[in-house]
Enzyme design. Structure first.
Site, PDB file in Angstrom:
ATOM      1  N   SER A   8       0.857  -1.191   0.000  1.00  0.00           N
ATOM      2  CA  SER A   8       0.000   0.000   0.000  1.00  0.00           C
ATOM      3  C   SER A   8       0.891   1.240   0.000  1.00  0.00           C
ATOM      4  O   SER A   8       1.692   1.426   0.923  1.00  0.00           O
ATOM      5  CB  SER A   8      -0.858   0.009   1.269  1.00  0.00           C
ATOM      6  OG  SER A   8      -1.184   1.338   1.620  1.00  0.00           O
ATOM      7  N   ASP A  35      -4.451   3.823  -1.730  1.00  0.00           N
ATOM      8  CA  ASP A  35      -5.528   4.075  -0.750  1.00  0.00           C
ATOM      9  C   ASP A  35      -6.091   5.470  -0.959  1.00  0.00           C
ATOM     10  O   ASP A  35      -5.448   6.450  -0.580  1.00  0.00           O
ATOM     11  CB  ASP A  35      -4.976   3.987   0.673  1.00  0.00           C
ATOM     12  CG  ASP A  35      -4.488   2.597   0.997  1.00  0.00           C
ATOM     13  OD1 ASP A  35      -3.273   2.358   0.947  1.00  0.00           O
ATOM     14  OD2 ASP A  35      -5.350   1.742   1.269  1.00  0.00           O
ATOM     15  N   GLY A 142      -8.613   4.258   7.300  1.00  0.00           N
ATOM     16  CA  GLY A 142      -8.288   5.675   7.410  1.00  0.00           C
ATOM     17  C   GLY A 142      -6.825   5.933   7.680  1.00  0.00           C
ATOM     18  O   GLY A 142      -6.311   7.003   7.338  1.00  0.00           O
ATOM     19  N   PHE A 143      -6.149   4.952   8.292  1.00  0.00           N
ATOM     20  CA  PHE A 143      -4.759   5.209   8.654  1.00  0.00           C
ATOM     21  C   PHE A 143      -3.914   3.949   8.502  1.00  0.00           C
ATOM     22  O   PHE A 143      -4.404   2.840   8.713  1.00  0.00           O
ATOM     23  CB  PHE A 143      -4.669   5.702  10.112  1.00  0.00           C
ATOM     24  CG  PHE A 143      -5.481   6.936  10.368  1.00  0.00           C
ATOM     25  CD1 PHE A 143      -6.793   6.830  10.812  1.00  0.00           C
ATOM     26  CD2 PHE A 143      -4.952   8.197  10.102  1.00  0.00           C
ATOM     27  CE1 PHE A 143      -7.574   7.966  11.013  1.00  0.00           C
ATOM     28  CE2 PHE A 143      -5.724   9.346  10.306  1.00  0.00           C
ATOM     29  CZ  PHE A 143      -7.036   9.219  10.759  1.00  0.00           C
ATOM     30  N   GLY A 144      -2.652   4.138   8.150  1.00  0.00           N
ATOM     31  CA  GLY A 144      -1.737   3.010   8.166  1.00  0.00           C
ATOM     32  C   GLY A 144      -1.192   2.820   9.573  1.00  0.00           C
ATOM     33  O   GLY A 144      -1.462   3.617  10.475  1.00  0.00           O
ATOM     34  N   GLY A 145      -0.463   1.748   9.775  1.00  0.00           N
ATOM     35  CA  GLY A 145       0.216   1.522  11.046  1.00  0.00           C
ATOM     36  C   GLY A 145      -0.674   1.109  12.205  1.00  0.00           C
ATOM     37  O   GLY A 145      -0.262   1.189  13.364  1.00  0.00           O
ATOM     38  N   ASP A 175      -6.639  -6.111   4.522  1.00  0.00           N
ATOM     39  CA  ASP A 175      -5.954  -4.824   4.527  1.00  0.00           C
ATOM     40  C   ASP A 175      -5.961  -4.244   5.936  1.00  0.00           C
ATOM     41  O   ASP A 175      -7.015  -3.970   6.500  1.00  0.00           O
ATOM     42  CB  ASP A 175      -6.703  -3.880   3.575  1.00  0.00           C
ATOM     43  CG  ASP A 175      -6.122  -2.488   3.526  1.00  0.00           C
ATOM     44  OD1 ASP A 175      -6.578  -1.696   2.702  1.00  0.00           O
ATOM     45  OD2 ASP A 175      -5.214  -2.182   4.325  1.00  0.00           O
ATOM     46  N   GLY A 177      -2.767  -3.769   9.265  1.00  0.00           N
ATOM     47  CA  GLY A 177      -2.053  -4.489  10.323  1.00  0.00           C
ATOM     48  C   GLY A 177      -1.460  -5.794   9.870  1.00  0.00           C
ATOM     49  O   GLY A 177      -1.213  -6.696  10.676  1.00  0.00           O
ATOM     50  N   GLY A 197       1.257  -1.922   4.179  1.00  0.00           N
ATOM     51  CA  GLY A 197       1.929  -0.641   3.978  1.00  0.00           C
ATOM     52  C   GLY A 197       3.147  -0.545   4.886  1.00  0.00           C
ATOM     53  O   GLY A 197       4.295  -0.597   4.451  1.00  0.00           O
TER      54      GLY A 197
HETATM   55  C1  DX5 Z   1      -6.735   1.868   5.533  1.00  0.00           C
HETATM   56  C2  DX5 Z   1      -5.503   1.642   4.731  1.00  0.00           C
HETATM   57  C3  DX5 Z   1      -4.383   0.927   5.515  1.00  0.00           C
HETATM   58  C4  DX5 Z   1      -3.175   0.650   4.649  1.00  0.00           C
HETATM   59  C5  DX5 Z   1      -2.366  -0.498   5.190  1.00  0.00           C
HETATM   60  O1  DX5 Z   1      -6.523   2.376   6.736  1.00  0.00           O
HETATM   61  O2  DX5 Z   1      -5.903   0.851   3.664  1.00  0.00           O
HETATM   62  O3  DX5 Z   1      -4.930  -0.259   6.031  1.00  0.00           O
HETATM   63  O4  DX5 Z   1      -3.524   0.368   3.383  1.00  0.00           O
HETATM   64  O5  DX5 Z   1      -1.841  -0.083   6.382  1.00  0.00           O
HETATM   65  P1  DX5 Z   1      -0.753  -0.884   7.238  1.00  0.00           P
HETATM   66  O6  DX5 Z   1      -0.233  -2.029   6.400  1.00  0.00           O
HETATM   67  O7  DX5 Z   1       0.300   0.129   7.521  1.00  0.00           O
HETATM   68  O8  DX5 Z   1      -1.490  -1.367   8.430  1.00  0.00           O
END
Ligand code: DX5
Length: 226
Positions: A8, A35, A142-145, A175, A177, A197
């Site tokens: 991602s 995303d 909404g957020f990575g990590g 998608d 974590g 991601g």
């Molecule tokens: C939605 C996004 C995230 C991202 C992956 O929030 O779609 O899930 O792509 O994020 P990681 O791999 O950093 O959890």
């Protein structure tokens, strides 16, 4: 079937996006996911059509547009023209989901439907034969990590059983974590495509190592290629 990693670009160094994509390809990434966030469907704004077009120019691999936006029907044509191979809309945002899925397929693209963690698998009941990919969100979008939500494993199994019975060609993607210590259980539950991601683009040894670590974790968990 072997696991497929979909880095991602939300977590990528956007200043060096082309190099980051090339590095992930070195690690044997299967595809990339963009995303798209509108700040309304999810509490964050990311990027849109120009970035999909840029990723399209940077790779020959599949490009997925994950539309975390309200009224996604407004932009299906735009993301198809920008070069997305797979267009994923959220069931929760698609009032006329059947019409949107048909439109995506009429454009010659693969149609994906995403389910948020609290959305039950049975919402797919009337659309399951029409879709090419089901994306089970393993975090609240909404957020990575973020941290993988364990109860989503049950839904992955439910979706796997539904697709095995009614649409075996449809891919199951997850998608959020996805890390070396979560990917094995998700694969075991039936997931086969993994959006990642942070674990790819923030890997200390670089994106290629990040992809390889995830693939290695699946193999090490006893989930051999079928
Ligand atoms: C939605 C996004 C995230 C991202 C992956 O929030 O779609 O899930 O792509 O994020 P990681 O791999 O950093 O959890």
């Amino acid at each position: 079937m072997t696991a497929k990693i979909a880095p991602s670009i939300l977590a990528a160094d956007l200043l060096h996006l082309g190099e980051q994509i090339a590095a992930a390809e070195q690690g044997d990434a299967d595809r990339f996911q963009v995303d798209v966030m509108d700040g309304v469907f999810v509490p964050n704004i990311s990027f849109g059509l120009p970035v999909v077009a840029a990723v399209r120019r940077a790779t020959k691999l599949l490009v997925e547009a994950h539309l975390m936006i309200v009224e996604p029907e407004r932009y299906v044509e735009g993301f198809a023209q920008a070069g997305a191979d797979v267009i994923i809309v959220h069931q929760e945002a698609a009032v006329h989901l059947d019409r949107i899925v048909q439109h995506i397929k009429q454009l010659g693209k693969k149609a994906g439907v995403a389910l948020n963690p609290a959305t039950p698998a049975n919402v797919l009941d009337q659309i399951v034969e029409q879709v090419d990919l089901v994306l089970v969100m393993t975090v609240n979008p909404g957020f990575g990590g973020q941290t993988f939500i364990p109860h989503t494993l049950r839904k992955i199994r439910q979706v796997q059983q539904l697709l095995a019975a009614r649409n075996p060609a449809c891919e199951i993607e997850i998608d959020g974590g996805v890390e070396v210590d979560t990917i094995g259980a998700a694969y075991e539950a039936g997931a086969r495509v993994f959006v990642a991601g942070t674990s790819v683009f923030k890997h200390p040894a670089g994106a290629a190592a990040g992809v390889r670590a995830l693939l290695g974790a699946v193999a090490a968990s006893g989930n051999r290629a079928e």
